[in-house]
Write a protein that holds these residues in place. Structure first.
Motif, PDB file in Angstrom:
ATOM      1  N   ILE A 100      40.320  20.862  14.289  1.00 27.01           N
ATOM      2  CA  ILE A 100      41.141  20.947  13.165  1.00 27.01           C
ATOM      3  C   ILE A 100      41.042  19.894  12.108  1.00 27.01           C
ATOM      4  O   ILE A 100      40.725  20.353  11.023  1.00 27.01           O
ATOM      5  CB  ILE A 100      42.556  21.106  13.786  1.00 27.01           C
ATOM      6  CG1 ILE A 100      42.804  22.391  14.466  1.00 27.01           C
ATOM      7  CG2 ILE A 100      43.822  20.741  12.735  1.00 27.01           C
ATOM      8  CD1 ILE A 100      44.224  22.356  15.088  1.00 27.01           C
ATOM      9  N   SER A 101      40.830  18.720  12.809  1.00 25.32           N
ATOM     10  CA  SER A 101      40.646  17.572  11.637  1.00 25.32           C
ATOM     11  C   SER A 101      39.287  17.451  11.116  1.00 25.32           C
ATOM     12  O   SER A 101      39.232  17.287   9.879  1.00 25.32           O
ATOM     13  CB  SER A 101      40.674  16.182  12.542  1.00 25.32           C
ATOM     14  OG  SER A 101      39.771  15.997  13.360  1.00 25.32           O
ATOM     15  N   HIS A 102      38.288  18.075  11.683  1.00 23.44           N
ATOM     16  CA  HIS A 102      37.029  18.381  11.067  1.00 23.44           C
ATOM     17  C   HIS A 102      36.956  19.383  10.008  1.00 23.44           C
ATOM     18  O   HIS A 102      36.388  19.151   9.046  1.00 23.44           O
ATOM     19  CB  HIS A 102      35.835  18.725  12.179  1.00 23.44           C
ATOM     20  CG  HIS A 102      34.624  18.911  11.928  1.00 23.44           C
ATOM     21  ND1 HIS A 102      33.803  18.048  11.027  1.00 23.44           N
ATOM     22  CD2 HIS A 102      33.633  19.987  11.776  1.00 23.44           C
ATOM     23  CE1 HIS A 102      32.666  18.405  10.708  1.00 23.44           C
ATOM     24  NE2 HIS A 102      32.686  19.723  11.137  1.00 23.44           N
ATOM     25  N   LYS A 103      37.647  20.332  10.524  1.00 25.85           N
ATOM     26  CA  LYS A 103      37.943  21.486   9.208  1.00 25.85           C
ATOM     27  C   LYS A 103      38.671  20.993   8.065  1.00 25.85           C
ATOM     28  O   LYS A 103      38.509  21.479   6.974  1.00 25.85           O
ATOM     29  CB  LYS A 103      38.660  22.739   9.879  1.00 25.85           C
ATOM     30  CG  LYS A 103      37.450  23.602  10.720  1.00 25.85           C
ATOM     31  CD  LYS A 103      38.311  24.802  11.239  1.00 25.85           C
ATOM     32  CE  LYS A 103      37.459  25.728  12.379  1.00 25.85           C
ATOM     33  NZ  LYS A 103      37.969  26.710  12.670  1.00 25.85           N
ATOM     34  N   ASN A 152      41.438  17.715  27.577  1.00 27.24           N
ATOM     35  CA  ASN A 152      40.038  18.134  26.855  1.00 27.24           C
ATOM     36  C   ASN A 152      40.177  18.974  25.775  1.00 27.24           C
ATOM     37  O   ASN A 152      39.558  18.609  24.700  1.00 27.24           O
ATOM     38  CB  ASN A 152      38.776  18.080  27.943  1.00 27.24           C
ATOM     39  CG  ASN A 152      38.469  16.899  28.560  1.00 27.24           C
ATOM     40  OD1 ASN A 152      38.989  15.833  28.386  1.00 27.24           O
ATOM     41  ND2 ASN A 152      37.926  17.011  29.752  1.00 27.24           N
ATOM     42  N   MET A 153      40.384  20.330  26.183  1.00 29.30           N
ATOM     43  CA  MET A 153      40.695  21.192  25.176  1.00 29.30           C
ATOM     44  C   MET A 153      41.489  21.064  24.138  1.00 29.30           C
ATOM     45  O   MET A 153      41.307  21.162  22.937  1.00 29.30           O
ATOM     46  CB  MET A 153      41.106  22.603  26.213  1.00 29.30           C
ATOM     47  CG  MET A 153      40.023  23.008  26.960  1.00 29.30           C
ATOM     48  SD  MET A 153      40.331  24.492  27.815  1.00 29.30           S
ATOM     49  CE  MET A 153      39.968  25.681  26.728  1.00 29.30           C
ATOM     50  N   ASP A 154      42.732  20.351  24.580  1.00 29.70           N
ATOM     51  CA  ASP A 154      43.651  19.819  23.369  1.00 29.70           C
ATOM     52  C   ASP A 154      42.801  18.786  22.379  1.00 29.70           C
ATOM     53  O   ASP A 154      43.072  19.029  21.220  1.00 29.70           O
ATOM     54  CB  ASP A 154      44.740  19.222  23.932  1.00 29.70           C
ATOM     55  CG  ASP A 154      45.960  20.136  24.464  1.00 29.70           C
ATOM     56  OD1 ASP A 154      45.890  21.334  24.226  1.00 29.70           O
ATOM     57  OD2 ASP A 154      46.444  19.711  25.224  1.00 29.70           O
ATOM     58  N   GLN A 155      42.242  17.854  23.044  1.00 31.56           N
ATOM     59  CA  GLN A 155      41.518  17.161  22.072  1.00 31.56           C
ATOM     60  C   GLN A 155      40.195  17.577  21.240  1.00 31.56           C
ATOM     61  O   GLN A 155      39.993  17.349  20.234  1.00 31.56           O
ATOM     62  CB  GLN A 155      40.719  15.892  22.994  1.00 31.56           C
ATOM     63  CG  GLN A 155      41.609  14.918  23.561  1.00 31.56           C
ATOM     64  CD  GLN A 155      40.912  14.069  24.612  1.00 31.56           C
ATOM     65  OE1 GLN A 155      39.811  14.210  24.969  1.00 31.56           O
ATOM     66  NE2 GLN A 155      41.698  13.148  25.107  1.00 31.56           N
ATOM     67  N   GLN A 156      39.628  18.609  21.947  1.00 27.91           N
ATOM     68  CA  GLN A 156      38.723  19.393  21.164  1.00 27.91           C
ATOM     69  C   GLN A 156      39.426  20.135  20.082  1.00 27.91           C
ATOM     70  O   GLN A 156      38.913  20.403  19.002  1.00 27.91           O
ATOM     71  CB  GLN A 156      37.783  20.357  22.126  1.00 27.91           C
ATOM     72  CG  GLN A 156      36.835  19.643  23.059  1.00 27.91           C
ATOM     73  CD  GLN A 156      36.267  20.497  23.905  1.00 27.91           C
ATOM     74  OE1 GLN A 156      36.515  21.555  23.877  1.00 27.91           O
ATOM     75  NE2 GLN A 156      35.318  19.847  24.634  1.00 27.91           N
ATOM     76  N   LEU A 157      40.340  20.733  20.328  1.00 33.66           N
ATOM     77  CA  LEU A 157      40.901  21.345  19.265  1.00 33.66           C
ATOM     78  C   LEU A 157      41.472  20.894  17.950  1.00 33.66           C
ATOM     79  O   LEU A 157      41.412  20.704  16.964  1.00 33.66           O
ATOM     80  CB  LEU A 157      42.382  22.031  19.962  1.00 33.66           C
ATOM     81  CG  LEU A 157      43.067  23.095  19.050  1.00 33.66           C
ATOM     82  CD1 LEU A 157      42.217  24.328  18.399  1.00 33.66           C
ATOM     83  CD2 LEU A 157      44.445  23.381  19.631  1.00 33.66           C
ATOM     84  N   LYS A 158      42.004  19.381  18.514  1.00 36.05           N
ATOM     85  CA  LYS A 158      42.500  18.387  17.418  1.00 36.05           C
ATOM     86  C   LYS A 158      41.116  18.086  16.725  1.00 36.05           C
ATOM     87  O   LYS A 158      41.277  17.964  15.420  1.00 36.05           O
ATOM     88  CB  LYS A 158      43.156  17.272  18.140  1.00 36.05           C
ATOM     89  CG  LYS A 158      44.617  17.644  18.635  1.00 36.05           C
ATOM     90  CD  LYS A 158      45.290  16.617  19.219  1.00 36.05           C
ATOM     91  CE  LYS A 158      46.608  16.863  19.956  1.00 36.05           C
ATOM     92  NZ  LYS A 158      47.192  15.709  20.601  1.00 36.05           N
TER      93      LYS A 158
END
Length: 171
Positions: free
Chosen positions: A96-99, A87-93
């Motif tokens: 990053i994609s949102h930024k 879940n944390m990896d997905q949130q990080l991705k």
């Protein structure tokens, strides 16, 4: 030196005579009771060995079941940690994609409330853990070592927390 040998020989002869006299004085019944005593001792020894073997098997089974339970708990913990990590990896991705897709506007300020919420939850958990370890009887030095914190931080937590807050650490 010449006197020592006759004395030793005399002492040996006297001890042999005493042993022979004592052996003759033993009643005949003592020899007949000796085999039955040995068999009863042997029976008791066998019973004790069986009892110990049974007890050992029970303890081994108990330890094996406890080990299985602990192993299952650890496997569940590992699985939940893997889920959290995914879940944390997905949130990080996603962040990053949102930024990357977000416009490069410097006037937009991201809300800090989410960051503060995460920080506050981490602090509350840390404080709760400090009070739990304190209730277990650990010294502030041992608590600091376990949590990877400084002794001053642990002392500060204790000094700032009133007794009411320390009691809430169980909740």
């Amino acid at each position: 030196m010449d006197v020592v040998y006759p004395i030793l020989i005399g002492a040996g002869i006297i001890s042999m005579l005493l042993a022979f006299v004592i052996k003759k004085k033993q009643p005949v019944d003592s020899f007949s009771s000796l085999p039955t005593q040995r068999t009863t001792d042997k029976d008791e020894l066998e019973k004790n060995m069986q009892r110990l073997q049974k007890q050992w098997k029970q303890e081994t089974n108990l330890l094996a079941s406890e080990w299985q339970e602990m192993r299952a708990d650890l496997l569940q913990d590992i699985a939940s940690l893997h889920k959290r990590l995914d879940n944390m990896d997905q949130q990080l991705k996603q962040s990053i994609s949102h930024k990357q897709h977000a416009p490069k506007n410097t006037d937009v300020i991201e809300p800090a409330s989410q960051v503060q919420d995460v920080d506050m939850l981490a602090l509350r958990e840390r404080y709760r853990r400090v009070f739990e370890l304190s209730k277990e009887g650990l010294s502030p030095d041992e608590i600091a070592k376990r949590l990877g914190a400084g002794r001053g931080e642990i002392d500060l937590i204790f000094s700032l927390a009133d007794k009411h807050e320390r009691g809430l650490a169980d909740a």
